[in-house]
Design an enzyme around this catalytic site. Structure first.
Site, PDB file in Angstrom:
ATOM      1  N   LYS A 176       7.669   1.571  -0.792  1.00 57.34           N
ATOM      2  CA  LYS A 176       7.507   2.587  -2.125  1.00 57.34           C
ATOM      3  C   LYS A 176       5.886   3.264  -0.751  1.00 57.34           C
ATOM      4  O   LYS A 176       5.230   3.830  -0.119  1.00 57.34           O
ATOM      5  CB  LYS A 176       7.030   2.714  -2.824  1.00 57.34           C
ATOM      6  CG  LYS A 176       6.261   3.760  -3.933  1.00 57.34           C
ATOM      7  CD  LYS A 176       4.898   3.532  -3.775  1.00 57.34           C
ATOM      8  CE  LYS A 176       4.536   2.680  -4.871  1.00 57.34           C
ATOM      9  NZ  LYS A 176       3.339   2.676  -5.757  1.00 57.34           N
TER      10      LYS A 176
ATOM     11  N   LYS B 127      -6.079   1.863  -1.218  1.00 57.42           N
ATOM     12  CA  LYS B 127      -5.365   1.406  -1.218  1.00 57.42           C
ATOM     13  C   LYS B 127      -4.210   0.999  -0.815  1.00 57.42           C
ATOM     14  O   LYS B 127      -3.791  -0.010  -0.666  1.00 57.42           O
ATOM     15  CB  LYS B 127      -5.096   1.174  -3.279  1.00 57.42           C
ATOM     16  CG  LYS B 127      -3.258   0.541  -3.513  1.00 57.42           C
ATOM     17  CD  LYS B 127      -4.044  -0.971  -4.123  1.00 57.42           C
ATOM     18  CE  LYS B 127      -2.625  -1.426  -4.469  1.00 57.42           C
ATOM     19  NZ  LYS B 127      -2.465  -2.681  -4.923  1.00 57.42           N
TER      20      LYS B 127
END
Length: 295
Positions: free
Chosen positions: A238, A169
């Protein structure tokens, strides 16, 4: 099946709604209660504490980051209150280090854990067409597969170690960020020579780069449409940070990730966090002073 769902942002709400529509008994919890109201109208049971959402056969969670996951499940003690044999399916994009820690903490308590981060924006989640990456014990994944299928266009098994799904991911989001940055810089170049971003990106995304990720973000860039955010700028920042941390841990140079981090940080320095991370196109245009040139 009796399931719980924790974390009702745009993604979590859409995913939980598909579980309800599939006929499952869904209990939901969110820190702020407002996002739970539409789900209640669909038939979800809304509870005031996270532990009450964790009393079913399977608990799903879609929280924003490492801090949120840790505060609810580890520091908040939720894992300690869950019944042995409960399956926790964690959809959050978290660090490789926390993914490994979460798997260990679950195993120590006799809880089953599946890492299941997703690819797809909120509209894809609402349509039940997410690409869901899964890592965990095969028999546990089989138990939750019917639930995942209610939310997924495709499920991608990646082995038993939880961090395998999370690093895929993270790496995938790094590639999406690189695609956005390349379109941002290239469209700034064409604009400087009198070709609009819309015309340039129309050519590229219907020829060499005719794929959903390029096409979706190209449309946002061409229209300078950065709100509402499908994937918010702070989340993009992030995730690139997660890629750099994972790379640092294994001594894998990612020079492009460093550039992306700086572009995203420059965008954040502009002061508006409630925008899509495709705002990097605005950063590229500003670096070239295109507005000052009236281009």
């Amino acid at each position: 099946m009796k399931v719980g769902f924790i974390g009702l942002g745009a993604m979590g709400s859409a995913m939980a709604s598909n579980l309800i529509k599939a006929g499952h008994e869904v209990t939901v919890w969110n820190r702020s209660p407002a996002p739970a109201e539409p789900l209640a109208s669909l038939g979800a049971k809304v509870v005031k504490t996270a532990d009450r959402a964790a009393q079913g056969d399977v608990l799903f969670s879609m929280l924003a980051n490492d801090q949120a996951v840790r505060s609810v499940f580890i520091d908040g003690g939720l894992l300690d209150g869950m019944d042995k044999g409960t399956v926790h399916v964690n959809h959050a994009t978290i660090s490789v280090a926390l993914a490994r820690e979460m798997a260990e903490e679950h195993a120590r308590r006799g809880l089953d854990y599946v890492a299941a981060p997703v690819f797809g924006r909120p509209d894809v989640a609402a349509a039940g067409k997410l690409n869901i990456l899964v890592a965990g014990k095969p028999n546990v994944i089989d138990r939750v597969r019917p639930l995942l299928e209610a939310m997924a266009g495709r499920i991608w098994p990646l082995g038993e170690e939880a961090e395998r799904a999370n690093v895929v991911k993270i790496a995938g989001n790094f590639m999406i960020g690189a695609a956005i940055e390349s379109m941002a810089e290239a469209s700034a170049l064409t604009r400087a020579h009198g070709v609009s971003a819309a015309d340039f990106l129309d050519v590229m995304t219907n020829s060499l780069f005719a794929t959903p990720a390029y096409q979706g973000y190209a449309k946002l860039i061409a229209e300078s449409r950065y709100t509402p955010a499908g994937f918010a700028l702070p989340l993009g920042y992030k995730d690139i940070g997660l890629a750099l941390a994972a790379a640092d841990a294994t001594r894998v140079p990612l020079p492009l990730a460093g550039l992306l981090r700086d572009s995203l940080l420059e965008a954040l320095a502009g002061g508006d966090e409630n925008v899509d991370w495709s705002i990097m196109a605005q950063v590229a245009a500003r670096r070239a002073h295109l507005d000052e040139r009236d281009l």
